[in-house]
Design a protein around this motif. Structure first.
Motif, PDB file in Angstrom:
ATOM      1  N   UNK A 257     -79.945  25.374   7.131  1.00 23.36           N
ATOM      2  CA  UNK A 257     -79.014  26.468   6.828  1.00 23.36           C
ATOM      3  C   UNK A 257     -77.722  26.007   6.149  1.00 23.36           C
ATOM      4  N   UNK A 258     -77.624  24.739   5.778  1.00 20.10           N
ATOM      5  CA  UNK A 258     -76.347  24.239   5.241  1.00 20.10           C
ATOM      6  C   UNK A 258     -75.986  24.897   3.916  1.00 20.10           C
ATOM      7  N   UNK A 259     -76.954  25.155   3.033  1.00 20.80           N
ATOM      8  CA  UNK A 259     -76.651  25.841   1.783  1.00 20.80           C
ATOM      9  C   UNK A 259     -76.226  27.282   2.042  1.00 20.80           C
ATOM     10  N   UNK A 260     -76.922  27.942   2.953  1.00 15.16           N
ATOM     11  CA  UNK A 260     -76.587  29.318   3.335  1.00 15.16           C
ATOM     12  C   UNK A 260     -75.132  29.408   3.778  1.00 15.16           C
ATOM     13  N   UNK A 261     -74.732  28.505   4.684  1.00 22.06           N
ATOM     14  CA  UNK A 261     -73.356  28.525   5.183  1.00 22.06           C
ATOM     15  C   UNK A 261     -72.356  28.150   4.088  1.00 22.06           C
ATOM     16  N   UNK A 262     -72.729  27.210   3.228  1.00 25.39           N
ATOM     17  CA  UNK A 262     -71.834  26.813   2.137  1.00 25.39           C
ATOM     18  C   UNK A 262     -71.557  28.002   1.216  1.00 25.39           C
ATOM     19  N   UNK A 263     -72.591  28.792   0.939  1.00 26.14           N
ATOM     20  CA  UNK A 263     -72.420  29.975   0.090  1.00 26.14           C
ATOM     21  C   UNK A 263     -71.466  30.968   0.748  1.00 26.14           C
ATOM     22  N   UNK A 264     -71.657  31.200   2.052  1.00 28.17           N
ATOM     23  CA  UNK A 264     -70.827  32.170   2.767  1.00 28.17           C
ATOM     24  C   UNK A 264     -69.369  31.709   2.836  1.00 28.17           C
ATOM     25  N   UNK A 265     -69.165  30.415   3.094  1.00 28.58           N
ATOM     26  CA  UNK A 265     -67.820  29.903   3.352  1.00 28.58           C
ATOM     27  C   UNK A 265     -67.074  29.467   2.096  1.00 28.58           C
ATOM     28  N   UNK A 266     -67.803  29.114   1.034  1.00 30.94           N
ATOM     29  CA  UNK A 266     -67.147  28.595  -0.172  1.00 30.94           C
ATOM     30  C   UNK A 266     -67.758  29.258  -1.413  1.00 30.94           C
ATOM     31  N   UNK A 267     -67.823  30.578  -1.334  1.00 30.57           N
ATOM     32  CA  UNK A 267     -68.519  31.368  -2.348  1.00 30.57           C
ATOM     33  C   UNK A 267     -67.927  31.180  -3.734  1.00 30.57           C
ATOM     34  N   UNK A 268     -66.625  31.388  -3.862  1.00 31.21           N
ATOM     35  CA  UNK A 268     -65.983  31.328  -5.173  1.00 31.21           C
ATOM     36  C   UNK A 268     -66.095  29.934  -5.771  1.00 31.21           C
ATOM     37  N   UNK A 269     -65.937  28.904  -4.937  1.00 32.64           N
ATOM     38  CA  UNK A 269     -66.024  27.526  -5.429  1.00 32.64           C
ATOM     39  C   UNK A 269     -67.406  27.241  -6.025  1.00 32.64           C
ATOM     40  N   UNK A 270     -68.455  27.728  -5.360  1.00 28.41           N
ATOM     41  CA  UNK A 270     -69.812  27.532  -5.877  1.00 28.41           C
ATOM     42  C   UNK A 270     -69.995  28.261  -7.205  1.00 28.41           C
ATOM     43  N   UNK A 271     -69.519  29.494  -7.269  1.00 25.06           N
ATOM     44  CA  UNK A 271     -69.656  30.266  -8.508  1.00 25.06           C
ATOM     45  C   UNK A 271     -68.861  29.640  -9.653  1.00 25.06           C
ATOM     46  N   UNK A 272     -67.659  29.129  -9.360  1.00 25.54           N
ATOM     47  CA  UNK A 272     -66.880  28.451 -10.403  1.00 25.54           C
ATOM     48  C   UNK A 272     -67.586  27.172 -10.856  1.00 25.54           C
ATOM     49  N   UNK A 273     -68.210  26.478  -9.907  1.00 27.76           N
ATOM     50  CA  UNK A 273     -69.008  25.316 -10.285  1.00 27.76           C
ATOM     51  C   UNK A 273     -70.191  25.713 -11.148  1.00 27.76           C
ATOM     52  N   UNK A 274     -70.811  26.849 -10.822  1.00 29.92           N
ATOM     53  CA  UNK A 274     -71.899  27.367 -11.651  1.00 29.92           C
ATOM     54  C   UNK A 274     -71.430  27.683 -13.064  1.00 29.92           C
ATOM     55  N   UNK A 275     -70.206  28.213 -13.186  1.00 28.58           N
ATOM     56  CA  UNK A 275     -69.640  28.475 -14.519  1.00 28.58           C
ATOM     57  C   UNK A 275     -69.487  27.183 -15.317  1.00 28.58           C
ATOM     58  N   UNK A 276     -69.014  26.131 -14.650  1.00 21.90           N
ATOM     59  CA  UNK A 276     -68.852  24.850 -15.345  1.00 21.90           C
ATOM     60  C   UNK A 276     -70.195  24.322 -15.843  1.00 21.90           C
ATOM     61  N   UNK A 277     -71.223  24.412 -14.998  1.00 21.27           N
ATOM     62  CA  UNK A 277     -72.553  23.942 -15.399  1.00 21.27           C
ATOM     63  C   UNK A 277     -73.109  24.799 -16.539  1.00 21.27           C
ATOM     64  N   UNK A 278     -72.849  26.090 -16.494  1.00 29.19           N
ATOM     65  CA  UNK A 278     -73.285  26.980 -17.573  1.00 29.19           C
ATOM     66  C   UNK A 278     -72.604  26.620 -18.892  1.00 29.19           C
TER      67      UNK A 278
END
Length: 427
Positions: free
Chosen positions: A162-183
């Motif tokens: 469940x570590x990815x699940x919790x990471x998404x819930x707790x650090x949502x914006x950071x993951x999405x901003x990282x996704x923007x950088x990769x895009x």
């Protein structure tokens, strides 16, 4: 309608830590950091016994293109450099005595990140695929073929983890901003996030953040089915494209990245922190199952003490119960590729001895790669590896669906791994 792929199996989720926030795990007095934490050549050691290092000091430099830098996870003194076993073999480990000061060494960052800067940061921060494969990200995000689709993999389809699940819930914006950088690196304006429907809180968090932060991303809700998180199955579910036999996602214009990789890139881009810690799930037959933020090089035994292993545990697994590796003991150390440590009791482990194949073909009906696993197993057992290869041994993703449904309890995945090793010239 939930997106999905053909075949596969349904498993008990056993997400015991789904509601448990990620807690920071105290660092041990000694860390032992492997210089092989990725697919490809191990990093070359850059420190000597007696050197003082900080958290973030590079202790291993990438050896060639398909390799990745390795960093100290604590501040302290290098006590020894020696070969030690890993989950998949042996590697040089750097043993560092933690001084408890946690002094940090940061990466230098430009005022504004260009596409070349982002790709260079992936290399300098030692970032790799953190969904299990560990492919060096600087290489993955420099595709030789045109790419039109980028998918962040948030499926986390293995039971227990469940570590990815919790990471998404707790650090949502950071993951999405990282996704923007990769895009940006891939030259794609919009990216997809593939996530199973058994993660309603994470789905809601992503949708809120995408709307609130005006991020150009799409959440693709997937049917909870195993192995939904496998790269080729995820690509088919989201795009209906089929990666050719022996091919790569880039052959159909797709790159797939893990949400933890996206978070690690964002962290490096905003704080200058290289990759030397990650979220892990420690669960199963323990008194206190947890999601933990763990520094690389932490002993497995230390994590066991933190969570309290029950006396009924009969098997320890690094990774998920389907694709992970069973361990003979706890004399191992964490890496940036490891997402889980499982302690399984009798109820969760099938200890029945295997019997001859009864030709029921259940394995073939379950195989998400449309292979005939019973023949791969049969020919491997008689050491006819060439014929096993003809039946698709090299195309197997080792998901374990075949072994799970087999009424004879054949060790099919082990046969596949042996066959692949022998075809590579192993002994």
């Amino acid at each position: 309608m939930r997106l999905t792929f053909k075949k596969g199996i349904h498993l008990p989720h056993n997400k015991l830590t789904r509601l448990d926030e990620i807690a920071v795990c105290d660092a041990p007095s000694i860390v032992a950091i492997p210089l092989s934490q990725h697919i490809g050549k191990p990093a070359v050691c850059t420190v000597n016994v007696g050197d003082r290092v900080k958290a973030g000091t590079r202790i291993g430099v990438a050896d060639g293109v398909v390799s990745a830098d390795v960093f100290s996870s604590v501040s302290g003194v290098v006590k020894s450099i020696e070969n030690h076993k890993t989950v998949t073999g042996k590697a040089l480990h750097v043993f560092i005595e933690n001084d408890g000061e946690y002094e940090e060494e940061k990466l230098e960052l430009p005022d504004k990140l260009t596409v070349d800067d982002i790709r260079d940061l992936l290399r300098r921060a030692g970032i790799v695929g953190m969904g299990g494969a560990g492919f060096p990200s600087a290489v993955k995000y420099s595709p030789k073929k045109p790419i039109d689709t980028f998918i962040l993999n948030a499926a986390e389809c293995e039971p227990y983890i469940t570590c990815d699940d919790r990471l998404i819930i707790e650090r949502t914006v950071e993951i999405l901003r990282g996704g923007e950088l990769l895009s940006r690196v891939l030259g794609i304006p919009q990216f997809h996030i593939g996530i199973e429907d058994n993660k309603p809180e994470a789905i809601a968090a992503l949708e809120r953040a995408i709307s609130g932060e005006k991020i150009n991303a799409v959440v693709d809700v997937l049917k909870s089915k195993y192995p939904q998180g496998a790269e080729k199955q995820l690509i088919y579910a989201v795009t209906k494209r089929k990666v050719p036999v022996g091919g790569l996602p880039s052959d159909v214009g797709v790159v797939v990245g893990n949400v933890h990789t996206a978070y690690s890139l964002y962290d490096a881009a905003t704080s200058g922190t290289p990759l030397y810690a990650r979220a892990m799930t420690v669960t199963g037959g323990v008194f206190a199952p947890k999601n933990l933020w763990v520094r690389n090089g932490t002993p497995f035994g230390y994590l066991a003490e933190k969570c309290g292993v029950d006396a009924s545990v009969v098997r320890t697994v690094c990774g998920g119960p389907m694709m992970g590796f069973a361990l003979p003991d706890l004399d191992y150390y964490t890496t940036k590729m490891m997402d889980a440590l499982l302690f399984l009791n009798d109820d969760a482990v099938n200890t029945d001895k295997s019997s001859p194949c009864i030709n029921c073909a259940k394995c073939a009906r379950a195989c998400p790669m449309n292979l005939m696993p019973m023949y791969i197993d049969a020919y491997t057992q008689i050491r006819d590896y060439a014929t096993a290869e003809k039946y698709g041994a090299k195309n197997c993703i080792e998901c374990g669906c075949c072994a799970y449904v087999c009424p004879a309890k054949r060790p099919i995945v082990q046969s596949v791994r042996l066959c692949k090793k022998m075809l590579r010239g192993g002994k």
